[in-house]
Design an enzyme around this catalytic site. Structure first.
Site, short mmCIF file in Angstrom:
data_model
loop_
_atom_site.label_atom_id
_atom_site.label_comp_id
_atom_site.label_asym_id
_atom_site.label_seq_id
_atom_site.Cartn_x
_atom_site.Cartn_y
_atom_site.Cartn_z
N GLU A 186 1.27 -6.54 12.85
CA GLU A 186 0.11 -6.72 13.73
C GLU A 186 -0.54 -8.08 13.51
OE1 GLU A 186 -3.26 -4.05 13.34
OE2 GLU A 186 -3.78 -4.30 15.46
N ARG A 199 0.81 -1.22 0.00
CA ARG A 199 0.00 0.00 0.00
C ARG A 199 0.84 1.27 0.00
NH1 ARG A 199 -3.56 -1.63 4.78
NH2 ARG A 199 -2.64 -3.70 4.69
O1 LIG Z 1 3.07 -1.65 11.83
P1 LIG Z 1 2.86 -3.07 11.45
O2 LIG Z 1 2.29 -3.91 12.56
O3 LIG Z 1 4.09 -3.68 10.86
O4 LIG Z 1 1.72 -3.11 10.33
C1 LIG Z 1 1.66 -2.18 9.29
C2 LIG Z 1 1.85 -2.83 7.94
O5 LIG Z 1 0.80 -3.79 7.70
C3 LIG Z 1 0.21 -3.51 6.44
O6 LIG Z 1 0.86 -4.14 5.39
P2 LIG Z 1 0.63 -5.67 4.97
O7 LIG Z 1 1.86 -6.43 5.37
O8 LIG Z 1 -0.67 -6.16 5.43
O9 LIG Z 1 0.74 -5.62 3.41
P3 LIG Z 1 -0.10 -5.04 2.19
O10 LIG Z 1 0.21 -3.57 2.14
O11 LIG Z 1 0.49 -5.81 1.08
O12 LIG Z 1 -1.56 -5.31 2.43
C4 LIG Z 1 0.38 -2.02 6.29
O13 LIG Z 1 0.25 -1.60 4.93
C5 LIG Z 1 1.75 -1.78 6.84
O14 LIG Z 1 2.77 -2.00 5.88
N1 LIG Z 2 -5.36 -2.54 11.70
C1 LIG Z 2 -4.81 -2.49 10.49
N2 LIG Z 2 -5.48 -1.96 9.43
C2 LIG Z 2 -4.92 -1.89 8.21
N3 LIG Z 2 -3.67 -2.30 7.94
C3 LIG Z 2 -2.96 -2.80 8.96
N4 LIG Z 2 -1.69 -3.28 9.01
C4 LIG Z 2 -1.46 -3.68 10.27
N5 LIG Z 2 -2.52 -3.48 11.05
C5 LIG Z 2 -3.47 -2.94 10.26
#
Ligand SMILES: O=P(O)(O)OC[C@H]1O[C@H](OP(=O)(O)OP(=O)(O)O)[C@H](O)[C@@H]1O
Ligand SMILES: Nc1ncnc2[nH]cnc12
Length: 177
Positions: free
Chosen positions: A101, A64
């Site tokens: 998370e 994202r």
């Molecule tokens: O602070 P954190 O606990 O590390 O979580 C945040 C991360 O989680 C999500 O990415 P995700 O890995 O779900 O990937 P995506 O963007 O491909 O959906 C979000 O876009 C952040 O990169």
């Molecule tokens: N609560 C949340 N919503 C969207 N993206 C996330 N990545 C990690 N935690 C998330």
């Protein structure tokens, strides 16, 4: 403040996604509204220029962070570099494992994409535990770059992710639950 309210209004909270107990903050509705995208890009560019961050590189996090990074880099006339999930980038890469998370993952960056001494702004949609952003910061440091700020649309402040990072954070919208 009007721009913050516009962006906040477009976020959609979805309970129990991708797993039980996670309140998922979906940023994709913003991208259905060209005015909101313009507002968001302008807000972040203003943050970077008004605080004198002077980045050489914007690093965006898979996936994202890729929605915003190239827009911002183009406006600032600086480089965009992706940090990707493992196995997606060709050539020599450096890799870091991390916890987020809802699970564990690996991030990679192409060797030489960030050069020694370069100033870097890390950009992602959201910070929760900070595991993803810290992994990106570690990759930047391994390559000799200096992260000058981490910028997010959304910060889940209760998870205290910012405390893990080696540079200040800036977020547009904060949620404390
Ligand atoms: O602070 P954190 O606990 O590390 O979580 C945040 C991360 O989680 C999500 O990415 P995700 O890995 O779900 O990937 P995506 O963007 O491909 O959906 C979000 O876009 C952040 O990169
Ligand atoms: N609560 C949340 N919503 C969207 N993206 C996330 N990545 C990690 N935690 C998330």
């Amino acid at each position: 403040m009007a721009d913050v309210q516009l962006i906040k209004c477009l976020l959609k909270a979805i309970p129990d996604f991708p797993q039980q107990g996670i309140l998922f903050q979906d940023i994709f509705p913003i991208f259905q509204d060209p005015t909101a995208v313009e507002t968001l890009v302008t807000h972040i560019v203003h943050r970077i220029t008004s605080t004198g961050l002077r980045p050489d590189v914007i690093v965006g996090l898979d996936a994202r962070g890729f929605l915003l990074g190239p827009w911002i880099a183009n406006r600032l006339k600086c480089a965009f570099v992706p940090v990707r999930k493992a196995g997606k980038l060709p050539g020599k890469t450096t890799r870091v494992g991390y916890e987020k998370e809802y699970g564990t993952d690996y991030f990679e960056m192409q060797a030489g994409a960030v050069k020694a001494g370069q100033r870097v702004v890390v950009l992602d949609d959201l910070i929760a535990t900070g595991g993803s952003a810290k992994a990106a910061g570690d990759l930047i440091a391994q390559n000799g770059g200096t992260t000058v700020e981490y910028i997010f649309i959304v910060e889940l402040t209760a998870l205290k992710g910012a405390a893990k990072l080696d540079a200040p954070t800036y977020s547009i919208v904060q949620f404390d639950d």
